[in-house]
Design a protein around this motif. Structure first.
Motif, PDB file in Angstrom:
ATOM      1  N   TYR A  73      12.547  -8.237   7.075  1.00 27.02           N
ATOM      2  CA  TYR A  73      11.959  -6.854   7.670  1.00 27.02           C
ATOM      3  C   TYR A  73      12.873  -6.271   8.571  1.00 27.02           C
ATOM      4  O   TYR A  73      13.287  -4.916   8.513  1.00 27.02           O
ATOM      5  N   PRO A  74      13.587  -7.033   9.559  1.00 30.65           N
ATOM      6  CA  PRO A  74      14.399  -6.342  10.288  1.00 30.65           C
ATOM      7  C   PRO A  74      15.690  -5.743  10.128  1.00 30.65           C
ATOM      8  O   PRO A  74      16.216  -4.670  10.479  1.00 30.65           O
ATOM      9  N   VAL A  75      16.199  -6.428   8.852  1.00 34.64           N
ATOM     10  CA  VAL A  75      17.291  -5.886   8.301  1.00 34.64           C
ATOM     11  C   VAL A  75      17.081  -4.566   7.421  1.00 34.64           C
ATOM     12  O   VAL A  75      17.682  -3.401   7.459  1.00 34.64           O
ATOM     13  N   ALA A  76      15.880  -4.498   6.752  1.00 34.43           N
ATOM     14  CA  ALA A  76      15.573  -3.306   6.200  1.00 34.43           C
ATOM     15  C   ALA A  76      15.293  -2.190   7.125  1.00 34.43           C
ATOM     16  O   ALA A  76      15.815  -0.853   7.072  1.00 34.43           O
ATOM     17  N   HIS A  77      14.578  -2.281   8.385  1.00 32.92           N
ATOM     18  CA  HIS A  77      14.441  -1.556   9.426  1.00 32.92           C
ATOM     19  C   HIS A  77      15.692  -0.807  10.151  1.00 32.92           C
ATOM     20  O   HIS A  77      15.768   0.201  10.305  1.00 32.92           O
ATOM     21  N   ARG A  78      16.752  -1.712  10.136  1.00 34.73           N
ATOM     22  CA  ARG A  78      17.899  -1.486  10.597  1.00 34.73           C
ATOM     23  C   ARG A  78      18.738  -0.498   9.616  1.00 34.73           C
ATOM     24  O   ARG A  78      19.419   0.636  10.166  1.00 34.73           O
ATOM     25  N   LEU A  79      18.449  -0.657   8.308  1.00 32.76           N
ATOM     26  CA  LEU A  79      19.183  -0.132   7.301  1.00 32.76           C
ATOM     27  C   LEU A  79      18.431   1.285   6.972  1.00 32.76           C
ATOM     28  O   LEU A  79      19.224   2.247   6.960  1.00 32.76           O
ATOM     29  N   ILE A  80      17.197   1.207   7.342  1.00 38.26           N
ATOM     30  CA  ILE A  80      16.315   2.518   7.291  1.00 38.26           C
ATOM     31  C   ILE A  80      17.008   3.546   8.334  1.00 38.26           C
ATOM     32  O   ILE A  80      17.109   4.966   8.096  1.00 38.26           O
ATOM     33  N   ALA A  81      17.503   3.054   9.468  1.00 34.73           N
ATOM     34  CA  ALA A  81      17.887   3.961  10.688  1.00 34.73           C
ATOM     35  C   ALA A  81      19.161   4.786   9.969  1.00 34.73           C
ATOM     36  O   ALA A  81      19.596   5.734  10.603  1.00 34.73           O
ATOM     37  N   GLN A  82      19.910   4.060   9.094  1.00 36.12           N
ATOM     38  CA  GLN A  82      21.163   4.628   8.425  1.00 36.12           C
ATOM     39  C   GLN A  82      20.862   5.510   7.250  1.00 36.12           C
ATOM     40  O   GLN A  82      21.861   6.206   6.962  1.00 36.12           O
ATOM     41  N   CYS A  83      19.714   5.377   6.818  1.00 33.60           N
ATOM     42  CA  CYS A  83      19.491   6.298   5.499  1.00 33.60           C
ATOM     43  C   CYS A  83      19.011   7.759   5.666  1.00 33.60           C
ATOM     44  O   CYS A  83      18.666   7.933   6.822  1.00 33.60           O
ATOM     45  N   ASP A  84      19.203   8.668   4.656  1.00 30.27           N
ATOM     46  CA  ASP A  84      18.860   9.935   4.764  1.00 30.27           C
ATOM     47  C   ASP A  84      17.248  10.059   4.057  1.00 30.27           C
ATOM     48  O   ASP A  84      16.422  11.073   4.515  1.00 30.27           O
ATOM     49  N   ALA A  85      16.720   9.137   3.235  1.00 29.88           N
ATOM     50  CA  ALA A  85      15.707   9.050   2.821  1.00 29.88           C
ATOM     51  C   ALA A  85      15.216   7.760   2.317  1.00 29.88           C
ATOM     52  O   ALA A  85      15.870   6.778   2.063  1.00 29.88           O
ATOM     53  N   ILE A  86      13.990   7.591   1.718  1.00 35.56           N
ATOM     54  CA  ILE A  86      13.393   6.441   1.032  1.00 35.56           C
ATOM     55  C   ILE A  86      12.815   6.876  -0.163  1.00 35.56           C
ATOM     56  O   ILE A  86      11.942   7.855  -0.370  1.00 35.56           O
ATOM     57  N   TYR A  87      13.043   6.076  -1.239  1.00 37.99           N
ATOM     58  CA  TYR A  87      12.397   6.215  -2.590  1.00 37.99           C
ATOM     59  C   TYR A  87      11.357   4.971  -2.670  1.00 37.99           C
ATOM     60  O   TYR A  87      11.546   3.956  -2.852  1.00 37.99           O
ATOM     61  N   ARG A  88       9.994   5.536  -2.651  1.00 41.35           N
ATOM     62  CA  ARG A  88       9.020   4.408  -2.672  1.00 41.35           C
ATOM     63  C   ARG A  88       8.471   4.374  -4.212  1.00 41.35           C
ATOM     64  O   ARG A  88       7.788   5.237  -4.940  1.00 41.35           O
ATOM     65  N   ILE A  89       8.985   3.125  -5.022  1.00 41.72           N
ATOM     66  CA  ILE A  89       8.408   3.008  -6.149  1.00 41.72           C
ATOM     67  C   ILE A  89       6.908   2.445  -6.136  1.00 41.72           C
ATOM     68  O   ILE A  89       6.521   1.694  -5.140  1.00 41.72           O
ATOM     69  N   GLU A  90       6.415   2.457  -7.394  1.00 43.52           N
ATOM     70  CA  GLU A  90       5.145   2.109  -7.444  1.00 43.52           C
ATOM     71  C   GLU A  90       4.909   0.654  -7.312  1.00 43.52           C
ATOM     72  O   GLU A  90       5.727  -0.240  -7.495  1.00 43.52           O
ATOM     73  N   GLY A  91       3.646   0.229  -6.704  1.00 50.26           N
ATOM     74  CA  GLY A  91       3.329  -1.201  -6.421  1.00 50.26           C
ATOM     75  C   GLY A  91       2.921  -1.525  -5.203  1.00 50.26           C
ATOM     76  O   GLY A  91       3.493  -1.049  -4.342  1.00 50.26           O
ATOM     77  N   GLU A  92       1.929  -2.342  -5.076  1.00 50.21           N
ATOM     78  CA  GLU A  92       1.500  -2.858  -3.691  1.00 50.21           C
ATOM     79  C   GLU A  92       2.561  -3.510  -2.791  1.00 50.21           C
ATOM     80  O   GLU A  92       3.024  -4.425  -3.625  1.00 50.21           O
ATOM     81  N   SER A  93       2.787  -3.047  -1.899  1.00 50.15           N
ATOM     82  CA  SER A  93       3.703  -3.958  -0.966  1.00 50.15           C
ATOM     83  C   SER A  93       3.603  -3.576   0.532  1.00 50.15           C
ATOM     84  O   SER A  93       3.840  -2.279   0.861  1.00 50.15           O
ATOM     85  N   LYS A  94       3.047  -4.269   1.288  1.00 55.43           N
ATOM     86  CA  LYS A  94       2.960  -4.513   2.870  1.00 55.43           C
ATOM     87  C   LYS A  94       4.242  -3.863   3.214  1.00 55.43           C
ATOM     88  O   LYS A  94       4.423  -3.119   4.161  1.00 55.43           O
ATOM     89  N   GLY A  95       5.241  -4.748   2.844  1.00 56.09           N
ATOM     90  CA  GLY A  95       6.579  -4.507   3.426  1.00 56.09           C
ATOM     91  C   GLY A  95       7.321  -3.012   3.124  1.00 56.09           C
ATOM     92  O   GLY A  95       7.729  -2.260   4.106  1.00 56.09           O
ATOM     93  N   ALA A  96       6.893  -2.565   1.985  1.00 52.57           N
ATOM     94  CA  ALA A  96       7.477  -1.325   1.530  1.00 52.57           C
ATOM     95  C   ALA A  96       6.466  -0.169   2.449  1.00 52.57           C
ATOM     96  O   ALA A  96       7.159   1.069   2.715  1.00 52.57           O
ATOM     97  N   ASP A  97       5.149  -0.445   2.484  1.00 49.59           N
ATOM     98  CA  ASP A  97       4.455   0.521   3.081  1.00 49.59           C
ATOM     99  C   ASP A  97       4.949   0.662   4.594  1.00 49.59           C
ATOM    100  O   ASP A  97       4.883   1.542   5.322  1.00 49.59           O
ATOM    101  N   LYS A  98       5.308  -0.348   5.140  1.00 54.17           N
ATOM    102  CA  LYS A  98       5.903  -0.486   6.646  1.00 54.17           C
ATOM    103  C   LYS A  98       7.282   0.001   6.661  1.00 54.17           C
ATOM    104  O   LYS A  98       7.473   1.048   7.525  1.00 54.17           O
ATOM    105  N   ASP A  99       8.040   0.154   5.429  1.00 53.71           N
ATOM    106  CA  ASP A  99       9.485   0.629   5.535  1.00 53.71           C
ATOM    107  C   ASP A  99       9.058   2.289   5.763  1.00 53.71           C
ATOM    108  O   ASP A  99       9.658   3.129   6.180  1.00 53.71           O
ATOM    109  N   ILE A 100       8.060   2.685   4.883  1.00 53.76           N
ATOM    110  CA  ILE A 100       7.566   4.154   4.840  1.00 53.76           C
ATOM    111  C   ILE A 100       7.147   4.470   6.212  1.00 53.76           C
ATOM    112  O   ILE A 100       7.576   5.730   6.692  1.00 53.76           O
ATOM    113  N   GLU A 101       6.396   3.872   6.893  1.00 61.77           N
ATOM    114  CA  GLU A 101       5.885   3.869   8.286  1.00 61.77           C
ATOM    115  C   GLU A 101       7.136   4.271   9.382  1.00 61.77           C
ATOM    116  O   GLU A 101       7.285   5.274   9.969  1.00 61.77           O
TER     117      GLU A 101
END
Length: 120
Positions: A73-101
């Motif tokens: 999760y920490p790597v994903a959140h550092r990566l988000i700081a460098q991104c322009d956008a997120i594409y949330r694909i279908e499927g339950e995922s607490k981690g992906a939901d946290k990425d969206i937050e």
């Protein structure tokens, strides 16, 4: 429109109960979505592409051990700081939901369907 760096967020371990075949299937779904984003002219990234090799280099022996948990999760959140956008694909995922937050807190664009992502 310029090409965007877009994080692909969706289930990786969710719903797998640790089954490696199901985890691989989820990664395949993430990578298929990444390919579609790439074909639209953007640069897709998946957090696990960075986190898993880093965890291995740090001594992780298996997915879910203390080292890998400290990386995913920490790597994903550092990566988000460098991104322009997120594409949330279908499927339950607490981690992906946290990425969206995290992305919403940073004011990033959130795509919920491929059709929303304009070709470059």
């Amino acid at each position: 429109m310029a090409a965007e760096l877009i994080l692909i967020a969706g289930p990786y371990r969710s719903g797998t109960q640790g089954d490696e075949t199901l985890i691989a299937r989820n990664l395949h779904r993430l990578e298929a979505a990444a390919l579609q984003v790439y074909q639209r002219g953007h640069v897709p990234v998946i957090g696990e592409w960075l986190a898993l090799p880093l965890a291995k280099a740090a001594g992780s022996k298996y997915l879910g051990d203390e080292i890998s948990e400290s990386m995913l999760y920490p790597v994903a959140h550092r990566l988000i700081a460098q991104c322009d956008a997120i594409y949330r694909i279908e499927g339950e995922s607490k981690g992906a939901d946290k990425d969206i937050e995290v992305a919403e807190q940073r004011g990033l664009k959130i795509y919920r369907s491929l059709a929303e992502i304009e070709p470059v």
